[in-house]
Design a protein around this motif. Structure first.
Motif, PDB file in Angstrom:
ATOM      1  N   LEU A 120       0.826  -1.270   0.043  1.00 28.12           N
ATOM      2  CA  LEU A 120      -0.024   0.066  -0.011  1.00 28.12           C
ATOM      3  C   LEU A 120       0.758   1.247   0.066  1.00 28.12           C
ATOM      4  O   LEU A 120       0.268   2.338  -0.412  1.00 28.12           O
ATOM      5  CB  LEU A 120      -0.880   0.062   1.065  1.00 28.12           C
ATOM      6  CG  LEU A 120      -1.948  -1.015   1.281  1.00 28.12           C
ATOM      7  CD1 LEU A 120      -2.920  -0.407   2.440  1.00 28.12           C
ATOM      8  CD2 LEU A 120      -3.181  -0.612  -0.081  1.00 28.12           C
ATOM      9  N   LEU A 121       1.920   1.255   0.510  1.00 22.93           N
ATOM     10  CA  LEU A 121       2.656   2.510   0.835  1.00 22.93           C
ATOM     11  C   LEU A 121       3.974   2.690   0.160  1.00 22.93           C
ATOM     12  O   LEU A 121       4.767   3.757   0.487  1.00 22.93           O
ATOM     13  CB  LEU A 121       2.957   2.411   2.203  1.00 22.93           C
ATOM     14  CG  LEU A 121       1.906   2.319   3.343  1.00 22.93           C
ATOM     15  CD1 LEU A 121       2.151   2.370   4.835  1.00 22.93           C
ATOM     16  CD2 LEU A 121       0.787   3.464   2.981  1.00 22.93           C
ATOM     17  N   GLU A 122       4.231   2.113  -0.875  1.00 19.04           N
ATOM     18  CA  GLU A 122       5.468   2.030  -1.683  1.00 19.04           C
ATOM     19  C   GLU A 122       5.625   3.544  -2.284  1.00 19.04           C
ATOM     20  O   GLU A 122       6.803   4.173  -2.094  1.00 19.04           O
ATOM     21  CB  GLU A 122       5.635   1.158  -2.895  1.00 19.04           C
ATOM     22  CG  GLU A 122       5.693  -0.084  -2.569  1.00 19.04           C
ATOM     23  CD  GLU A 122       6.038  -0.758  -3.820  1.00 19.04           C
ATOM     24  OE1 GLU A 122       6.962  -1.611  -3.940  1.00 19.04           O
ATOM     25  OE2 GLU A 122       5.066  -0.899  -4.748  1.00 19.04           O
ATOM     26  N   HIS A 181      -8.405   7.446  -0.530  1.00 21.14           N
ATOM     27  CA  HIS A 181      -8.415   7.190  -1.991  1.00 21.14           C
ATOM     28  C   HIS A 181     -10.069   7.326  -2.611  1.00 21.14           C
ATOM     29  O   HIS A 181      -9.970   6.939  -3.745  1.00 21.14           O
ATOM     30  CB  HIS A 181      -7.681   6.062  -2.492  1.00 21.14           C
ATOM     31  CG  HIS A 181      -6.033   6.209  -2.466  1.00 21.14           C
ATOM     32  ND1 HIS A 181      -5.491   6.052  -0.982  1.00 21.14           N
ATOM     33  CD2 HIS A 181      -5.065   6.671  -3.097  1.00 21.14           C
ATOM     34  CE1 HIS A 181      -4.205   6.295  -1.275  1.00 21.14           C
ATOM     35  NE2 HIS A 181      -4.071   6.623  -2.590  1.00 21.14           N
ATOM     36  N   ARG A 182     -10.848   7.726  -1.658  1.00 21.70           N
ATOM     37  CA  ARG A 182     -12.168   7.283  -1.810  1.00 21.70           C
ATOM     38  C   ARG A 182     -12.530   5.956  -2.492  1.00 21.70           C
ATOM     39  O   ARG A 182     -13.429   6.030  -3.576  1.00 21.70           O
ATOM     40  CB  ARG A 182     -12.487   8.684  -2.993  1.00 21.70           C
ATOM     41  CG  ARG A 182     -12.337  10.010  -2.359  1.00 21.70           C
ATOM     42  CD  ARG A 182     -12.933  10.992  -3.220  1.00 21.70           C
ATOM     43  NE  ARG A 182     -12.520  12.462  -2.590  1.00 21.70           N
ATOM     44  CZ  ARG A 182     -13.479  12.949  -1.963  1.00 21.70           C
ATOM     45  NH1 ARG A 182     -14.426  12.499  -1.223  1.00 21.70           N
ATOM     46  NH2 ARG A 182     -13.188  14.146  -1.489  1.00 21.70           N
ATOM     47  N   ILE A 183     -12.053   5.037  -1.924  1.00 20.30           N
ATOM     48  CA  ILE A 183     -12.484   3.564  -2.438  1.00 20.30           C
ATOM     49  C   ILE A 183     -13.570   3.077  -1.331  1.00 20.30           C
ATOM     50  O   ILE A 183     -13.609   2.989  -0.342  1.00 20.30           O
ATOM     51  CB  ILE A 183     -11.215   2.684  -2.104  1.00 20.30           C
ATOM     52  CG1 ILE A 183     -10.109   3.317  -3.076  1.00 20.30           C
ATOM     53  CG2 ILE A 183     -11.601   1.305  -2.403  1.00 20.30           C
ATOM     54  CD1 ILE A 183      -8.841   2.502  -2.752  1.00 20.30           C
ATOM     55  N   PRO A 184     -14.851   3.009  -2.203  1.00 21.23           N
ATOM     56  CA  PRO A 184     -16.031   2.665  -1.339  1.00 21.23           C
ATOM     57  C   PRO A 184     -15.834   1.050  -0.847  1.00 21.23           C
ATOM     58  O   PRO A 184     -15.538   0.100  -1.749  1.00 21.23           O
ATOM     59  CB  PRO A 184     -17.188   2.576  -2.251  1.00 21.23           C
ATOM     60  CG  PRO A 184     -16.403   2.458  -3.648  1.00 21.23           C
ATOM     61  CD  PRO A 184     -15.266   3.268  -3.451  1.00 21.23           C
ATOM     62  N   LEU A 185     -15.860   0.727   0.229  1.00 19.75           N
ATOM     63  CA  LEU A 185     -16.131  -0.509   0.871  1.00 19.75           C
ATOM     64  C   LEU A 185     -17.159  -0.937   1.778  1.00 19.75           C
ATOM     65  O   LEU A 185     -17.429  -1.981   2.008  1.00 19.75           O
ATOM     66  CB  LEU A 185     -14.912  -0.611   2.179  1.00 19.75           C
ATOM     67  CG  LEU A 185     -13.331  -0.691   1.525  1.00 19.75           C
ATOM     68  CD1 LEU A 185     -12.289  -0.460   2.544  1.00 19.75           C
ATOM     69  CD2 LEU A 185     -13.269  -1.958   0.689  1.00 19.75           C
ATOM     70  N   ASN A 186     -18.092   0.105   2.087  1.00 21.33           N
ATOM     71  CA  ASN A 186     -19.379  -0.107   2.588  1.00 21.33           C
ATOM     72  C   ASN A 186     -20.260   0.991   2.302  1.00 21.33           C
ATOM     73  O   ASN A 186     -19.970   2.032   2.297  1.00 21.33           O
ATOM     74  CB  ASN A 186     -19.294  -0.595   4.363  1.00 21.33           C
ATOM     75  CG  ASN A 186     -18.613   0.448   5.027  1.00 21.33           C
ATOM     76  OD1 ASN A 186     -18.205   1.447   4.772  1.00 21.33           O
ATOM     77  ND2 ASN A 186     -18.426   0.070   6.316  1.00 21.33           N
ATOM     78  N   LYS A 187     -21.572   0.688   2.230  1.00 13.52           N
ATOM     79  CA  LYS A 187     -22.592   1.873   2.158  1.00 13.52           C
ATOM     80  C   LYS A 187     -23.966   1.526   2.912  1.00 13.52           C
ATOM     81  O   LYS A 187     -24.235   0.441   2.785  1.00 13.52           O
ATOM     82  CB  LYS A 187     -22.582   2.091   0.706  1.00 13.52           C
ATOM     83  CG  LYS A 187     -23.132   3.208   0.212  1.00 13.52           C
ATOM     84  CD  LYS A 187     -23.070   3.630  -1.187  1.00 13.52           C
ATOM     85  CE  LYS A 187     -23.403   5.125  -1.668  1.00 13.52           C
ATOM     86  NZ  LYS A 187     -23.396   5.007  -3.105  1.00 13.52           N
TER      87      LYS A 187
END
Length: 242
Positions: A120-122, A181-187
């Motif tokens: 994730l952090l490279e 990063h505005r990645i949706p994981l739940n809603k």
């Protein structure tokens, strides 16, 4: 964990028909423990009434309970962690206390962030990583200083031990990454306007999470990260059902 008196526990076991034939255990590996447990007739009756495969449910229940015992065994106080460090050369079977410490715990937030650099952090520099660590671990006194000073700090921080387990440690970082990063994981269900689009994103992002965990599965037990992800999102059940 729920603590029952010996008499109450015996009464519950007798009522359910649950038995643990510990005398038959030659060693405490998973297969032997699995064989030594008799779930009882009541368990089979309940599974039949619910239309469930009792063998499959039994297998998952035993895995879950053993995992909970594993997590419970890692809930050490700062003093107990200090003892592990102090007597690192003491053997436990084929390993030592030091082996347990290295395998199961991070020494400080910097080590935690470096461990997850590859997936994730490279692209993050040291300053970025420190900011992320402060967001994830706001109460760790280590983070009142800089990452650079951690390199020469050999003193164990009692405030860090709350976050230092490797088991389940990836989830907070991934959710911080997803939020950034505005990645949706739940809603919430009432906010889903386009099922195909939303579920497509959920599938893609859940798959990414599981793929990263698979890379680390050889280094540690990823079960807790999966359980915590499901408790937070409910996506694994939803996607399986769909």
């Amino acid at each position: 964990m729920l603590h029952l008196s010996k008499n109450v526990r015996s009464a519950v076991y007798k009522s359910l028909g649950l038995e643990l034939n510990i005398q038959e255990l030659n060693n405490f590996d998973y297969e032997n423990i699995n064989k030594s447990i008799n779930m009882g007739i009541k368990f089979k009756e309940i599974c039949e009434q619910l239309g469930l495969n009792s063998n499959k449910v039994r297998r998952y229940l035993i895995k879950y309970v053993l995992h909970q015992l594993y997590e419970y065994s890692l809930d050490l106080s700062p003093e107990e962690r200090g003892m592990l460090d102090k007597f690192g050369d003491e053997p436990i079977g084929d390993i030592t206390f030091a082996d347990v410490t290295v395998t199961e715990f991070f020494y400080n937030p910097k080590e935690y962030m470096e461990y997850y650099t590859k997936p994730l952090l490279e692209k993050n520099n040291e300053q970025d990583k420190e900011k992320i660590a402060i967001r994830i671990f706001p109460k760790a006194s280590y983070l009142k200083t800089t990452f650079k000073s951690l390199e020469n700090d050999q003193n164990y921080d009692p405030n860090w031990f709350n976050y230092s387990k490797k088991s389940g440690s990836f989830l907070p970082l991934y959710f911080d990454y997803a939020q950034s990063h505005r990645i949706p994981l739940n809603k919430q269900a009432h906010k889903i306007s386009n099922i195909n689009k939303d579920f497509g994103n959920f599938v893609k992002n859940t798959t990414k999470y599981l793929d990263i965990l698979e890379e680390y599965d050889e280094d540690g037990n990823c079960s807790e990260d999966i359980l915590r992800f499901e408790r937070k999102t409910g996506l694994l059940f939803s996607l399986k059902s769909s």
